[in-house]
Design a protein around this motif. Structure first.
Motif, short mmCIF file in Angstrom:
data_model
loop_
_atom_site.label_atom_id
_atom_site.label_comp_id
_atom_site.label_asym_id
_atom_site.label_seq_id
_atom_site.Cartn_x
_atom_site.Cartn_y
_atom_site.Cartn_z
N GLU A 175 0.83 -1.20 0.00
CA GLU A 175 0.00 0.00 0.00
C GLU A 175 0.86 1.25 0.00
N LYS B 279 2.32 1.50 -3.31
CA LYS B 279 1.29 1.93 -4.25
C LYS B 279 1.12 3.44 -4.23
N SER B 280 1.13 4.03 -3.03
CA SER B 280 1.01 5.50 -2.92
C SER B 280 2.19 6.19 -3.60
N GLU B 281 3.38 5.66 -3.34
CA GLU B 281 4.56 6.25 -3.98
C GLU B 281 4.49 6.09 -5.49
N MET B 282 4.04 4.93 -5.95
CA MET B 282 3.94 4.71 -7.38
C MET B 282 2.89 5.62 -8.00
N GLU B 283 1.76 5.84 -7.30
CA GLU B 283 0.74 6.74 -7.82
C GLU B 283 1.27 8.16 -7.92
N TYR C 123 4.41 8.95 -8.35
CA TYR C 123 5.36 8.94 -9.46
C TYR C 123 4.63 8.96 -10.80
N ILE C 124 3.50 8.21 -10.87
CA ILE C 124 2.71 8.20 -12.11
C ILE C 124 2.14 9.59 -12.39
N GLN C 125 1.65 10.25 -11.34
CA GLN C 125 1.13 11.60 -11.53
C GLN C 125 2.23 12.55 -11.99
N GLU D 246 2.79 11.78 -15.60
CA GLU D 246 1.70 12.30 -16.42
C GLU D 246 1.80 13.81 -16.57
#
Length: 240
Positions: A166, A169-173, A175-177, A180
């Motif tokens: 989890e 996941k937050s770190e990956m989200e 990084y994805i933002q 983007e």
């Protein structure tokens, strides 16, 4: 008391009779412990009783300010007692809504009491057989505790992994933002560059058309001038 014969349920006192928790193990009538009296040690006791008390220690509890004790029964079991034990086991499994499969604390508790009662019955008939069944019971409990410890550790490991996932996941989200956002910025730059390229191409095409037009006009002018000069030269030559 439930799980015992009618003789073992005879109260020793009317309203002050202590009622112990239900158990499939057969016990004697509860008795009051006189704490103020000195403890008298009995000699030459029955070895079977000593083994029974070591396997299934007496139960003690407090009721109405008095301390009660209930020893395991040393009376031999008959075939009818075994059949009653089976009926009580099935009845309690149904009353307490024990699960038929899977992990169930209620079913485990009732079957453990039933096995203790079988150990009691076997010990009275043959002490050695009772002690051997005690070893089997302890081994089963130790194995069950090992599996329970393994299960709890696996649950804790799974929770740690889930929390870590989890967090990742937050770190990956995030990084994805970030990616983007960079992508949108680059797409805007590409769009601006395309517009600039189109403007440059348009200006270049207009300039090329203007140059071609000017060149064509100059050629036409030179052609006309050449024609005029040619006509003048021919007129001079004819005059001579």
């Amino acid at each position: 008391m439930p799980g015992e014969d009618s003789d073992s349920q005879t109260p020793v006192a009317d309203d002050s009779q202590a009622v112990a928790a239900f158990s499939l193990v057969k016990y004697e009538n509860p008795e009051i412990i006189q704490t103020e009296d000195p403890v008298v040690e009995e000699d030459d006791g029955d070895p079977c009783d000593e083994v029974l008390e070591s396997i299934l220690p007496p139960r003690e509890w407090e009721h109405n300010g008095r301390l009660w004790r209930q020893r395991v029964s040393a009376s031999p079991a008959t075939r009818l007692d075994v059949m009653n034990l089976q009926e009580q086991l099935d009845q309690k499994l149904q009353q307490r809504q024990a699960r038929e499969t899977g992990i169930c604390q209620v079913r485990r508790e009732l079957y453990s009491q039933c096995f203790d009662e079988l150990i009691r019955q076997s010990t009275i008939n043959c002490v050695e057989r009772g002690l051997l069944m005690l070893r089997v019971r302890d081994e089963l409990r130790m194995t069950l505790m090992a599996y329970q410890t393994l299960y709890e550790s696996s649950i804790a490991f799974g929770i740690r992994k889930a929390l870590k996932a989890e967090q990742g996941k937050s770190e990956m989200e995030a990084y994805i933002q970030q990616l983007e956002g960079g992508k949108a910025k680059l797409e805007k730059e590409v769009s601006d560059l395309k517009v600039s390229c189109q403007m440059v191409e348009k200006k270049a095409a207009e300039r090329r058309q203007a140059e071609e037009k000017a060149h064509a006009e100059e050629i036409d002018h030179l052609r006309k001038t050449s024609q005029q000069l040619k006509s003048q030269l021919e007129g001079i030559l004819h005059k001579k």
